[in-house]
Design a protein around this motif. Structure first.
Motif: not given
Length: 444
Positions: A121-122, A184-190, A212-214, A237-238
């Motif tokens: 996880i990133v 897995i990338f965790v979205h963040h506005p920064a 796979r990247i999510w 989401v993929p």
């Protein structure tokens, strides 16, 4: 089909053979369709597959009895080679049961392998609370090898016991060392402002791996409590899934291995003659070995016929038009690309593929910049094994790379190949390679 068709060949006349063949093919087709319509091929777990064995046998009997009855009613009793038909009705269910038992064991082994795989996880400063639940819903491995926090001020989440990865290099090393199948990338506005450059560079690095990247989104703040409990507070989401071919593709590897072995036998006289001509034309070994960058950025030794004068201390430089280093026989070999035939050995070893992006030496530069650093998405080429030929090559995009725009065109073709790969595309490229080589004017 084997039992009744054997009976037809041994007992029936030639005039009935064609009808029998059509009958049993139709029976097999309808059986498969009936099993499929009842979900007999949807099992992804060993236990479900075993339960569906009875369904497959029942569908086979239903189809066989119906079709044989119709054959008799329509006046084709010769289709009923009775001893063979009886043997078919008795033996085929055992074959179905045995085959599905073996397949269940394979699925069991596969499921154990999937469980042994892991994810990384990133994220920027924290992981969403519903991330573990979202991973389970998409059947993504919940065995987290590590979490990389891009912000120095991050929160150690009170989630499962997930280890923290200290930096990007440690993350990349972990992906190489462990069976990481999902990132897995965790979205963040920064990420779009403060860490934009870092985020993009990391994403480019990870694209090179056959994983796979999510992208995970924390939607907890936008949902009422009732919906959170029902649908979860995190959605994934993929971004890059199995639709992109990778170096782990079994079908592509089998295609490469079978065809490369056949081609190696076929062109062995050409290899022998080329080796003799090189030895006769100039001193030095007839094989040229050079370090190239392969799948996942790992380096390997590529094999080629030597086409230049032998000088082991000479620094690397791309071949140019009327290059004085190229020998007379070497010019012919380069012009016809026969110097690349030894790479069939690289294909058999598993370092290369028959079709894919051409491998480049790590020190190759364009406008004074190495290929790896010249284009951000260049490392996406490393998602697959490099090839002897490729989509860029049949489009004439080969030879010396003098300008960045030339490299961009080649990269565009390589990415197009990775996104649209199929066995038929490989066959098309291989067929197109020979006329392209005969007509090319930019190889020297």
């Amino acid at each position: 089909m084997i039992i009744p068709l054997t009976g037809s060949l041994l007992r029936q006349s030639t005039e009935n053979l064609e009808r029998n063949l059509c009958f049993w093919i139709l029976l097999a087709f309808i059986s498969v369709m009936l099993i499929a319509s009842h979900g007999g091929y949807r099992a992804s777990q060993p236990s479900a597959l075993r339960k569906q064995t009875g369904l497959a046998i029942n569908c086979f009997y239903a189809t066989s009895i119906t079709m044989l009855s119709l054959a008799v009613l329509m006046g084709y009793p010769h289709i009923l080679a009775r001893p063979w038909t009886a043997a078919d009705l008795i033996v085929t269910p055992f074959i179905l049961s045995g085959f599905r038992t073996v397949l269940a064991e394979r699925l069991t082994a596969s499921s154990h392998e999937e469980r042994a795989s892991s994810s990384v996880i990133v994220c920027y400063d924290h992981c969403p609370q519903g991330l573990a639940q979202a991973l389970n819903e998409l059947q993504i491995s919940s065995r987290i090898a590590g979490v990389l926090y891009l912000s120095p001020r991050h929160v150690l989440d009170s989630l499962p016991n997930w280890a923290e990865v200290p930096d990007i290099q440690a993350l990349l090393k972990m992906i190489r060392a462990k069976n990481v199948q999902d990132i897995i990338f965790v979205h963040h506005p920064a990420l779009d402002t403060i860490a934009a450059t870092l985020h993009q560079e990391l994403f480019s690095d990870l694209l090179a791996y056959p994983a796979r990247i999510w992208m995970a989104f924390d939607i907890a703040s936008n949902l009422p409590e009732l919906l959170k409990s029902q649908s979860g507070s995190c959605k994934i989401v993929p971004i890059v899934t199995n639709s992109m071919v990778s170096s782990l593709n079994v079908t592509k590897r089998a295609f490469d291995l079978i065809l490369a072995l056949g081609l190696l036998v076929l062109v062995s006289p050409v290899l022998l003659i080329s080796a003799c001509l090189i030895k006769m034309s100039s001193p030095g070994p007839f094989i040229f070995r050079q370090t190239r960058t392969g799948a996942q950025g790992q380096q390997f030794t590529v094999l080629k016929f030597r086409t230049m004068t032998y000088d082991p201390d000479r620094p690397f430089a791309q071949a140019q038009r009327q290059d004085p280093r190229v020998t007379v026989i070497g010019h012919f070999l380069r012009r016809t690309s026969l110097d690349e035939l030894l790479q069939l050995i690289n294909v058999i070893k598993g370092d290369m593929s028959l079709v894919g992006p051409r491998p480049h030496a790590p020190e190759t530069k364009v406008e004074g910049i190495t290929f790896e650093n010249a284009l951000r998405l260049y490392r996406l080429r490393h998602r697959v094994k490099p090839g002897i030929t490729g989509l860029a090559q049949i489009r004439g995009q080969r030879g010396e790379t003098r300008a960045l725009s030339v490299l961009e065109q080649r990269l565009a073709s390589d990415i197009e190949y990775i996104q649209s790969w199929s066995v038929w595309l490989d066959i098309f490229i291989i067929i197109q390679t020979l006329p392209t080589l005969l007509m090319q004017t930019n190889a020297w």
